[in-house]
Structures are given as C-alpha cells and as structure tokens.
Enzyme design. Structure first.
Site, PDB file in Angstrom:
ATOM      1  CG  HIS A 269      -1.950  -1.130   1.149  1.00 30.18           C
ATOM      2  ND1 HIS A 269      -2.734  -1.454   0.052  1.00 30.18           N
ATOM      3  CD2 HIS A 269      -2.246  -2.056   2.108  1.00 30.18           C
ATOM      4  CE1 HIS A 269      -3.457  -2.522   0.330  1.00 30.18           C
ATOM      5  NE2 HIS A 269      -3.180  -2.908   1.562  1.00 30.18           N
ATOM      6  CG  ASP A 320      -5.573  -5.886  -0.262  1.00 27.62           C
ATOM      7  OD1 ASP A 320      -5.681  -6.800   0.568  1.00 27.62           O
ATOM      8  OD2 ASP A 320      -5.437  -4.704   0.070  1.00 27.62           O
TER       9      ASP A 320
END
Length: 454
Positions: A269, A320
């Site tokens: 991220h 994810d």
C-alpha cells in the site's frame, strides 16, 4: 519440451515477430527465437505473465457484501474490517480451500501466472490451533495444486490488536501467534509447500507495525534469510497516527530508520507517505506492493506513483481483498488515480515508452522480485510464466507494439486473455481454466453453505 509460437511477442529484447519459445520439462524457458516458422502451440500476442503480489484469498467470497452504509455515518476501512471479521468466523478449512481455488482460477484467467498469498488466517474461530498448525496453509497449497498457479506462500505474523499491545479482538483470534509459535508455523508451512512444484516459495509476512512488536519484527526478519518479506505499511491515516504516537516516527520513516530494507522487502500500500519517505523507499530497492482496486474500494488514498517511479522505485500490483480480479483494471486504476490527483494525462509515460509499457514492464519486474520468482520476462533461463492475448479481438485491431499493451489495459480487460502458462504449466485455454467447471461448482456449494448477510 513444449513449444509456444506467437505472431508477435514482448521478449527481453523488446517486441519481436514470429517468436518460438521452447520450454523444458522444469518449466524453464530453454530458448527464444524470432523469425521462426510456426511450431507447437500457436498464438497471436505473447507477453510475460506477471505475479499478483498481494492476495487475501478468502476475502473473495465476501465481494459485494459491504457496499451498504452501516449505522456508523463515517463508513471507512475500519468499519469494513469489522464486517470482514464477522464473515471469516464461519469459514471452515474446506470453505477456504474452495474459495482459494476459485480466486486463483480467476487470477490465471486474468493473466497472472503466480500469486503471493499474504496468509493470515491460521486457527479455528476461537483462536484454538488446528491439530496441524499449518492446516490452512495446506489448504492454500492444495488449491494451488489444483489450479496450477505459481505460489509464494507468506504466512503472517499477527501478535496483537494495536500498537499499545492490546489483546486480539474476537474477529482477530484466528490470526494470532507469538513469535515462537510463528516460527513453528512458518516451518510447517514450508513443509506443506514441498508437495507443490519447485517454483513454490515460502516467505514471511509480519502483518504491520500495528500488529507486531519490535521483537516480532526482528524475529520474522531473521527467519527470512533469503526469502521475501512482505508487510502492510502506511495504508490509512489513522494507522499512521497510531504508529507515530507509539513508535515515535511515521511508519515508513521508522522502518527505513530501524531495518535494512532491501530487495527482499515488499511494502504493501504505502498510500500515506511524505515526499521524503517516497524517495527514501524508492532508494532501497524494495518493491511497493500496490493494490489500486482495493485501495479505491477502501478509501485508502492515492499512492505517490509519479514521484516514486521518477525516483527509480520498483512496484507491482496485487488484488488484496479480491473484490475484483483484473490485471488490466489494476493497472488502469493506478494510472487513472495519478491523473485524477494531478489533473493530467499519461502521467507514468516517458518520451520513449507508453503508459501501458511502463506499467506492464514495472509490474512484471516488481512482481517477480517481490515473489522471489525467476520470472518477469520472456528470456532463456527464466520460468515460463506466459500470457497470450487474442489477436483477433476488436480492441486490438490495427494495434502493434506498445499500443497492444495500451489497448489491453485502457480499452480491454480479462476478455482479451486467451492462454496462460505458469512455469510451463498450461492452465488457461481460450480464456477458460482447464478445471473451470469443477472449481466453480465447489465454490458455489461453499457460498450456498455460508451466511451471506453482513
């Protein structure tokens, strides 16, 4: 030996025509020859197939269940997380294997050849370990055996519920281990992975600075002598504030100051970085693991991609939360986020390479590095991770060279993927996985047995 012949291919030497790729019985590319006559499997457009560098497989089954606003007027990542905890409490090992196989099938059909599974679901719902501490790692491996996908398994260390060391909450007890327990789990997971082909890798994944101690992070780092290390970092504003209050520095700043971050690391991220942190991370040689669809879904923020890439930073993409499995859409969303923030176009393009080429080259190289996988290009000596696109698709009509990638990413999607090989294993034919029917039926049976109301 098997052979794949393409009308045009993006090789390590650039775009070439009439390319014959020979693959040996270990799944390694033995030779790449341009201007060759047709032989073996014939296809139109051949590309290196990238790695999906960040997945939580079980979350695929809750896609679409969290789009209604709850009682909290400030719905956010943190309220979504509570819904996720409620959902996972009902999952059995059989459920997890079926869901994992389904999402791996979708990844292969989207053009990924391999996945780095950030695997943090270890125990029974009340936190009691299974008789085999690596039971759920076995299930991830069993799914990979069925689908043929290349696997980098990343068992996750998760110690506590926040930077203050508070106990794990009800929805987190399936994740928890001490550093000592984690070492045994990681070893057992590595043993489970020996049933898979030789391209399988087992690394380590300290979850985040919120969920591990300083000692736990050192212990996990010690276990990863020559294997990948993945960790969530600087995803949310509240996370940054919590870490800064407890650890005395912002997450990226702290990690770069206290650990030798290098090519083994993949930081997931990093949507909350200062310009100085962005440049500092780029200089380490680590990979930024970007998950643009999930980051958009959860309102994480926008990665500082232009600054990072300009500084020589390496990156890859992952799915994810698996709310949507699309390689093309991950790349499109990444570029469009930069355009929306900076009010421009072709933000990641260079004078000599198009946006699509920069994105595709980046994720092929970065994903392979993050997974510890000898792949990422069509070249002798590398794994035969390959994906072919349908040259007859209308979205590719009249296109050649980098414009093929631009059209795939910005005008196309999964429907352009024809065939996928993972270390030479032929997994997808004419857009469909070889075991599609069986995998989908098991997934449907699983979904019917779950409470799908959150």
């Amino acid at each position: 030996m098997q052979q794949v012949w393409a009308e045009t291919a993006l090789t390590a030497d650039g775009w070439q025509n009439h390319v014959l790729v020979t693959i040996d019985n270990t799944g390694t590319i033995a030779s790449v020859k341009a201007d060759s006559g047709p032989a073996g499997h014939r296809t139109g457009i051949l590309l290196p197939a990238p790695v999906n560098l960040h997945s939580h497989a079980f979350q695929r089954a809750m896609a679409g269940l969290t789009e209604a606003r709850g009682p909290d007027p400030s719905d956010s990542f943190w309220t979504w997380r509570q819904l996720m905890y409620r959902f996972l409490d009902q999952l059995t090992p059989d459920h997890i294997e079926a869901i994992t196989a389904f999402v791996q099938m979708e990844m292969l059909e989207a053009g990924y050849a391999a996945v780095a599974e950030f695997h943090y679901l270890h125990h029974q719902p009340d936190g009691t370990p299974y008789d085999d501490v690596a039971e759920l790692s076995h299930r991830v491996c069993a799914a990979a055996s069925e689908t043929g996908i290349g696997l980098t398994l990343l068992p996750v260390l998760y110690e506590h519920g926040g930077c203050d060391g508070r106990a794990l909450g009800a929805g987190q007890k399936r994740f928890g281990n001490t550093p000592e327990q984690y070492a045994r789990l990681q070893q057992a997971a590595a043993k489970a992975a020996t049933a898979l082909p030789d391209d399988t890798i087992v690394g380590v994944a300290p979850h985040s600075l919120r969920a591990v101690s300083r000692e736990g992070l050192k212990s996990a780092n010690w276990l990863a002598t020559d294997t990948p290390i993945h960790m969530h970092l600087a995803e949310q504003v509240a996370e940054v504030e919590e870490v800064e209050a407890a650890w005395g520095q912002r997450p990226v700043d702290w990690l770069l100051s206290h650990h030798k971050v290098d090519e083994r690391w993949c930081l997931i991220h990093c949507t909350q970085m200062t310009p100085e942190e962005t440049i500092g991370l780029a200089a380490t040689g680590a990979v930024a693991g970007l998950c643009p669809i999930t980051e958009s879904s959860l309102g994480d923020g926008i990665f500082d991609g232009v600054r990072y890439v300009d500084a020589g930073g390496r990156f890859g993409v992952g799915s994810d939360s698996n709310i949507r499995i699309s390689l093309a859409e991950e790349l499109r969303t990444l570029e469009y986020s930069q355009r929306l923030r900076d009010k421009g176009r072709a933000m990641l393009a260079t004078p000599d390479k198009s946006t699509g080429r920069i994105l595709y080259d980046g994720v092929c190289a970065g994903g392979a590095q993050a997974a510890g996988r000898n792949s990422g290009s069509i070249a002798p000596g590398g794994l035969a991770d390959l994906v072919s696109l349908d040259a007859g698709h209308p979205n590719l009509a009249g296109r050649s060279g980098d414009a093929l990638l631009d059209s795939f990413i910005f005008a196309g999607g999964n429907g352009l993927v024809s065939d996928t090989w993972a270390a030479g294993r032929y997994c997808v034919h004419e857009g469909n996985h070889m075991a599609r029917g069986r995998i989908i039926q098991r997934y449907l049976d699983t979904i019917k047995s779950l409470d799908n109301t959150l």
